[in-house]
Design an enzyme around this catalytic site. Structure first.
Site, mmCIF file in Angstrom:
data_model
loop_
_atom_site.group_PDB
_atom_site.id
_atom_site.type_symbol
_atom_site.label_atom_id
_atom_site.label_comp_id
_atom_site.label_asym_id
_atom_site.label_seq_id
_atom_site.Cartn_x
_atom_site.Cartn_y
_atom_site.Cartn_z
ATOM 1 N N ASP A 1 0.861 -1.185 0.000
ATOM 2 C CA ASP A 1 0.000 0.000 0.000
ATOM 3 C C ASP A 1 0.903 1.242 0.000
ATOM 4 O O ASP A 1 1.618 1.486 0.983
ATOM 5 C CB ASP A 1 -0.870 -0.043 1.271
ATOM 6 C CG ASP A 1 -1.795 1.150 1.370
ATOM 7 O OD1 ASP A 1 -1.634 2.129 0.609
ATOM 8 O OD2 ASP A 1 -2.692 1.109 2.230
ATOM 9 N N SER B 1 -4.723 4.486 -7.231
ATOM 10 C CA SER B 1 -5.876 5.223 -6.679
ATOM 11 C C SER B 1 -7.163 4.559 -7.141
ATOM 12 O O SER B 1 -7.247 4.128 -8.285
ATOM 13 C CB SER B 1 -5.913 6.680 -7.169
ATOM 14 O OG SER B 1 -7.074 7.320 -6.649
ATOM 15 N N LYS C 1 -6.127 9.083 1.146
ATOM 16 C CA LYS C 1 -4.754 8.793 1.574
ATOM 17 C C LYS C 1 -3.817 8.511 0.407
ATOM 18 O O LYS C 1 -2.674 8.959 0.388
ATOM 19 C CB LYS C 1 -4.750 7.614 2.560
ATOM 20 C CG LYS C 1 -5.178 8.029 3.963
ATOM 21 C CD LYS C 1 -5.416 6.854 4.884
ATOM 22 C CE LYS C 1 -4.138 6.280 5.403
ATOM 23 N NZ LYS C 1 -4.421 5.219 6.420
ATOM 24 N N ASN D 1 4.801 9.884 -0.421
ATOM 25 C CA ASN D 1 5.777 8.792 -0.372
ATOM 26 C C ASN D 1 6.459 8.594 -1.729
ATOM 27 O O ASN D 1 7.676 8.373 -1.799
ATOM 28 C CB ASN D 1 5.095 7.488 0.055
ATOM 29 C CG ASN D 1 4.708 7.514 1.525
ATOM 30 O OD1 ASN D 1 5.307 8.246 2.317
ATOM 31 N ND2 ASN D 1 3.705 6.730 1.895
ATOM 32 N N GLY E 1 8.900 11.384 -2.285
ATOM 33 C CA GLY E 1 10.076 11.168 -1.434
ATOM 34 C C GLY E 1 10.989 10.110 -2.025
ATOM 35 O O GLY E 1 12.226 10.247 -2.019
ATOM 36 N N LYS F 1 12.843 11.536 -4.984
ATOM 37 C CA LYS F 1 13.945 12.395 -4.534
ATOM 38 C C LYS F 1 15.129 11.533 -4.084
ATOM 39 O O LYS F 1 16.274 11.780 -4.475
ATOM 40 C CB LYS F 1 13.440 13.265 -3.386
ATOM 41 C CG LYS F 1 14.450 14.178 -2.766
ATOM 42 C CD LYS F 1 13.711 15.207 -1.896
ATOM 43 C CE LYS F 1 14.622 15.797 -0.854
ATOM 44 N NZ LYS F 1 14.549 15.090 0.445
ATOM 45 N N TYR G 1 -11.842 12.357 -3.819
ATOM 46 C CA TYR G 1 -10.958 12.097 -4.973
ATOM 47 C C TYR G 1 -10.423 13.414 -5.520
ATOM 48 O O TYR G 1 -9.211 13.603 -5.661
ATOM 49 C CB TYR G 1 -11.754 11.368 -6.045
ATOM 50 C CG TYR G 1 -10.975 10.937 -7.269
ATOM 51 C CD1 TYR G 1 -9.939 10.006 -7.168
ATOM 52 C CD2 TYR G 1 -11.295 11.436 -8.529
ATOM 53 C CE1 TYR G 1 -9.251 9.588 -8.300
ATOM 54 C CE2 TYR G 1 -10.611 11.010 -9.660
ATOM 55 C CZ TYR G 1 -9.592 10.094 -9.546
ATOM 56 O OH TYR G 1 -8.911 9.673 -10.672
ATOM 57 N N THR H 1 -11.330 7.478 -19.727
ATOM 58 C CA THR H 1 -10.588 6.525 -20.554
ATOM 59 C C THR H 1 -11.247 5.156 -20.452
ATOM 60 O O THR H 1 -11.802 4.816 -19.402
ATOM 61 C CB THR H 1 -9.126 6.446 -20.062
ATOM 62 O OG1 THR H 1 -8.555 7.756 -20.150
ATOM 63 C CG2 THR H 1 -8.289 5.494 -20.904
#
Ligand code: UDP
Length: 324
Positions: free
Chosen positions: A59, A78, A94, A102, A105, A108, A148, A178
């Protein structure tokens, strides 16, 4: 030569799995990640035998650990249909917010280029038509779609902050409606709903009076647009979608014709905050990516119909056929 490595979150989903196929075709090492809440392993099972494909059951709203280097990240995890947002609103919020944080991060830390999946929903029920990227939108933050829409708007803000503050190479695609193979049969979206109803011999449920419009893009066209955007050096949002606009009632009639069903259209109440109109302005994609959709709705729907008919739920054995 060593292969480039790409992480695709939501890799077992409709769009994620089609992207996995594309990057396998380009000879990448593909790492698909999915928590399988709305994804389905059947979408990627044909890839498991490949040495350049890996699957992580994880997750992305929780800390993401991927060993080794990464060249690219595609964040496509999602839920993406109004029925899903109602069923799993907190996870929807979330994954668009914490999950995006996340992924950024990770980008990066790995010095990877990241493309995040945004959506035409960030325009809400648009008052500008068609929608260019410069339009800021008309969104109800506390309506059923807010979980959303607002998560995706936050996602764009967070992505631009990592771009500007941390110098991460980011791309943002705003995806319009789509369709195509691997769409979930029961996600409540118009196309699988209509085709499923036709195959089961049920009436076709059009919400409202069916005058609301959408513009449907075939998945192969979308994947091509995303590929070109990832490889481009443009870091502001780009609409990818098919500008061919149709009312939902006309769309239902096209499905009736395609499937040859004897059933009729029945009208049901319009869900709250259902956008009245939606069509992408794709001038940017044309100019920057030299991209425009190639697959007509007629051809795309025929391919998608064959896919739905091939699902075990709809394969009619001779015996069942006789008893009908
Ligand atoms: N819709 C409909 N009947 C259905 C499912 C959806 O008339 O059984 C309508 C829905 O209200 C919306 C349009 O079809 O106006 C497209 O819905 P979808 O969920 O596919 O996408 P979105 O609303 O997110 O664009």
């Amino acid at each position: 030569m060593t292969r480039k490595r790409i992480l695709i979150t939501g890799g077992a989903g409709f769009l994620g799995s089609n992207l996995c196929d594309r990057f396998i075709k380009e000879d990448y090492h593909v790492i698909a990640m999915d928590n399988l809440i709305t994804g389905d392993l059947r979408n990627i099972q044909h890839l498991f035998k490949l040495e350049n494909f890996e699957f992580y059951h994880h997750d992305v709203s929780k800390f993401i650990h991927v060993p080794g280097n990464l060249d690219y990240i595609l964040h496509f995890a999602s839920p993406a249909s109004p029925i899903d947002y109602l069923k799993i609103p907190i996870q929807t919020l979330k994954v668009g917010s914490l999950g995006t944080h996340n992924c950024l991060g990770l980008a990066k830390a790995k010095n990877a280029r990241i493309l995040v999946a945004s959506t035409s929903e960030i325009y809400g029920d648009p008052e500008v038509h068609p929608q260019p990227e410069e339009y800021w939108g008309h969104v109800n933050p506390i309506g059923p779609r807010g979980v959303y829409d607002e998560a995706k708007r936050f996602q764009e803000a967070m992505t631009m902050a990592y771009n500007r503050f941390h110098g991460v190479e980011t791309r943002i695609v705003r995806i319009f409606n789509t369709y195509g193979p691997r769409m979930r049969l029961n996600d409540g979206r118009a196309l699988p709903a209509f085709i499923g109803q036709a195959l089961r011999g049920e009436d076709i449920t059009v919400f409202g009076d069916g005058s609301q419009t959408r513009s449907f893009c075939f998945v192969d066209d979308l994947v091509e647009g995303i590929y070109r955007l990832l490889m481009s050096d443009y870091d502001l949002p780009v609409n990818i979608g098919n500008p061919s606009e149709i009312t939902i009632k006309e769309f239902a009639e096209e499905i009736i014709q395609l499937t040859g069903t004897q059933q009729k259209i029945v009208f049901k109440p319009l869900p709250q905050d259902d956008p009245k109109q939606r069509r992408p302005d794709i001038s940017k994609a044309k100019e920057i990516l030299n991209w425009e959709p190639r697959v007509s709705r007629k051809d795309g729907l025929a391919i998608t119909y064959e896919y739905f008919k091939s699902l075990p739920e709809y394969i009619i054995t001779p015996r069942e056929f006789q008893s009908k």
